[in-house]
Design a protein around this motif. Structure first.
Motif, PDB file in Angstrom:
ATOM      1  N   GLY A 112     -57.233  17.766 -77.837  1.00  0.00           N
ATOM      2  CA  GLY A 112     -56.233  16.759 -79.146  1.00  0.00           C
ATOM      3  C   GLY A 112     -57.207  15.751 -79.319  1.00  0.00           C
ATOM      4  N   CYS A 113     -56.117  15.866 -80.612  1.00  0.00           N
ATOM      5  CA  CYS A 113     -57.122  13.875 -81.479  1.00  0.00           C
ATOM      6  C   CYS A 113     -56.469  13.216 -80.719  1.00  0.00           C
ATOM      7  N   ILE A 114     -57.204  11.936 -80.852  1.00  0.00           N
ATOM      8  CA  ILE A 114     -57.088  10.266 -80.001  1.00  0.00           C
ATOM      9  C   ILE A 114     -55.897  10.033 -81.093  1.00  0.00           C
ATOM     10  N   THR A 129     -55.320  16.021 -70.300  1.00  0.00           N
ATOM     11  CA  THR A 129     -55.284  16.158 -71.566  1.00  0.00           C
ATOM     12  C   THR A 129     -56.323  15.497 -72.257  1.00  0.00           C
ATOM     13  N   VAL A 130     -57.590  16.342 -72.576  1.00  0.00           N
ATOM     14  CA  VAL A 130     -58.929  15.324 -73.639  1.00  0.00           C
ATOM     15  C   VAL A 130     -58.410  15.096 -74.226  1.00  0.00           C
ATOM     16  N   ARG A 131     -58.836  13.675 -75.165  1.00  0.00           N
ATOM     17  CA  ARG A 131     -58.986  13.290 -76.693  1.00  0.00           C
ATOM     18  C   ARG A 131     -60.228  12.858 -77.586  1.00  0.00           C
ATOM     19  N   THR A 132     -60.718  13.139 -78.155  1.00  0.00           N
ATOM     20  CA  THR A 132     -61.372  12.586 -78.891  1.00  0.00           C
ATOM     21  C   THR A 132     -60.744  12.868 -80.327  1.00  0.00           C
ATOM     22  N   ALA A 133     -61.673  11.872 -81.185  1.00  0.00           N
ATOM     23  CA  ALA A 133     -61.030  12.173 -82.972  1.00  0.00           C
ATOM     24  C   ALA A 133     -61.674  13.552 -83.902  1.00  0.00           C
ATOM     25  N   GLY A 134     -60.359  14.135 -83.931  1.00  0.00           N
ATOM     26  CA  GLY A 134     -60.935  15.310 -84.523  1.00  0.00           C
ATOM     27  C   GLY A 134     -61.411  16.155 -83.215  1.00  0.00           C
ATOM     28  N   GLU A 135     -60.611  16.130 -82.719  1.00  0.00           N
ATOM     29  CA  GLU A 135     -61.700  17.001 -80.810  1.00  0.00           C
ATOM     30  C   GLU A 135     -62.553  17.674 -81.541  1.00  0.00           C
ATOM     31  N   VAL A 136     -63.807  16.290 -81.433  1.00  0.00           N
ATOM     32  CA  VAL A 136     -64.774  16.831 -81.703  1.00  0.00           C
ATOM     33  C   VAL A 136     -65.194  17.265 -79.715  1.00  0.00           C
ATOM     34  N   LEU A 137     -66.105  17.586 -80.091  1.00  0.00           N
ATOM     35  CA  LEU A 137     -66.948  18.125 -78.634  1.00  0.00           C
ATOM     36  C   LEU A 137     -68.231  17.788 -78.542  1.00  0.00           C
ATOM     37  N   ASP A 138     -68.526  17.333 -76.840  1.00  0.00           N
ATOM     38  CA  ASP A 138     -69.727  17.127 -76.258  1.00  0.00           C
ATOM     39  C   ASP A 138     -69.939  17.291 -75.602  1.00  0.00           C
ATOM     40  N   GLU A 139     -70.921  16.913 -74.743  1.00  0.00           N
ATOM     41  CA  GLU A 139     -71.323  17.284 -73.421  1.00  0.00           C
ATOM     42  C   GLU A 139     -69.910  16.553 -72.166  1.00  0.00           C
ATOM     43  N   ALA A 140     -69.763  15.603 -72.235  1.00  0.00           N
ATOM     44  CA  ALA A 140     -68.524  15.127 -71.193  1.00  0.00           C
ATOM     45  C   ALA A 140     -67.084  16.017 -72.073  1.00  0.00           C
ATOM     46  N   VAL A 141     -66.908  15.783 -73.632  1.00  0.00           N
ATOM     47  CA  VAL A 141     -66.040  16.927 -73.089  1.00  0.00           C
ATOM     48  C   VAL A 141     -65.956  18.242 -72.737  1.00  0.00           C
ATOM     49  N   LEU A 175     -55.605  21.634 -79.776  1.00  0.00           N
ATOM     50  CA  LEU A 175     -55.155  21.034 -80.959  1.00  0.00           C
ATOM     51  C   LEU A 175     -55.022  19.685 -81.918  1.00  0.00           C
ATOM     52  N   GLY A 176     -54.642  20.532 -83.154  1.00  0.00           N
ATOM     53  CA  GLY A 176     -55.419  19.517 -84.853  1.00  0.00           C
ATOM     54  C   GLY A 176     -53.917  19.365 -84.710  1.00  0.00           C
ATOM     55  N   HIS A 177     -53.986  18.452 -85.549  1.00  0.00           N
ATOM     56  CA  HIS A 177     -52.496  18.046 -86.605  1.00  0.00           C
ATOM     57  C   HIS A 177     -52.807  17.564 -87.942  1.00  0.00           C
ATOM     58  N   GLN A 178     -51.623  17.818 -88.589  1.00  0.00           N
ATOM     59  CA  GLN A 178     -51.129  16.983 -89.959  1.00  0.00           C
ATOM     60  C   GLN A 178     -51.995  16.071 -90.500  1.00  0.00           C
TER      61      GLN A 178
END
Length: 260
Positions: free
Chosen positions: A114-116, A135-147, A166-169
């Motif tokens: 999800g997002c932060i 749960t794994v949370r990054t701004a905008g659900e952005v993927l990187d290798e750690a995620v 999980l995105g959000h309004q």
């Protein structure tokens, strides 16, 4: 979410455990898992890529077995979100006995990427407790290798049967990406990286706030597709032991619904 399933009593593969999908608006990520760093020598002995049956794992005392299939996991999340929306949260699995049990093992039944955003904590919006969700949370659900490595760890090492993107309004990261593209400006520091990752999902068929809203959904689809393209995860999906789904949380209604 519109299921009435009780906690930890998944009703099988319900086709749409979340409320109906919103209308649609519209490449694999390179994976390098540092397995030794993630799992340690003992876990490596069992083999990171080894197939693990999705049978009911031991759970904390008094709660029954965890959801063991994608359908059961979706139903459990749907039931939890309904409790959240109705202000009937149970705040499960927080008592002293549970806490002691969790010192020796964990058996989460879903990974939520999800997002932060501080308004969308997965354990609250799904009314889950200690040991239930990874749960794994990054701004905008952005993927990187750690995620990506974190999601893969939950699925491949812990046998988790469900991944929810999980995105959000009113996502601020998505808004920043859209506005940066429109203005041609650069965002400060590492925030530009987030915008660059979200930019392929920008919906150019809409304008203004409608573009931002549509891009939230498109970004969820993009991240979900990238996860589903990972060979180890795709193999689990193909055998029915894993589902990777996109979903969206509405701040205005507190409801989570599937994104097709």
């Amino acid at each position: 979410m519109k299921t009435d399933s009780a906690a930890h009593r998944g009703a099988g593969r319900a086709p749409h455990p979340f409320a109906g999908p919103r209308p649609t608006t519209g490449g694999p990520v390179r994976r390098t898992l540092l397995r030794t760093a993630l799992t340690g020598a003992a876990a490596l002995g069992a083999g990171l890529g080894a197939a693990r049956p999705a049978t009911a794992a031991p759970h904390t005392p008094g709660t029954g077995p965890r959801p063991a299939t994608p359908g059961e996991a979706l139903n459990e999340l749907a039931a939890g979100n309904r409790r959240w929306r109705d202000y009937r949260e149970r705040h499960p699995h927080e008592d002293p006995e549970i806490r002691r049990t969790l010192t020796t093992a964990q058996h989460p039944f879903a990974v939520v990427l999800g997002c932060i955003d501080s308004r969308v904590p997965p354990e609250l919006v799904f009314d889950q407790g200690l040991g239930d969700l990874m749960t794994v949370r990054t701004a905008g659900e952005v993927l990187d290798e750690a995620v990506l490595g974190s999601v893969a760890y939950g699925v491949l090492e812990l046998g988790i049967p469900l991944v929810v993107v999980l995105g959000h309004q009113s996502c601020g990261a998505v808004r920043a990406a859209v506005e940066a593209e429109e203005s041609g400006g650069r965002l400060p520091a590492h925030i530009q990286y987030l915008a660059d990752e979200i930019s392929p999902a920008i919906d150019h068929g809409k304008e203004g706030d409608a573009r931002i809203d549509a891009t939230v959904d498109a970004n969820v689809r993009l991240v979900r597709a990238r996860l589903a393209a990972e060979p180890d995860l795709a193999a689990k999906v193909d055998t029915g032991r894993l589902a990777i789904v996109g979903a969206r949380y509405e701040l205005s209604t507190q409801a989570v619904h599937r994104i097709a």
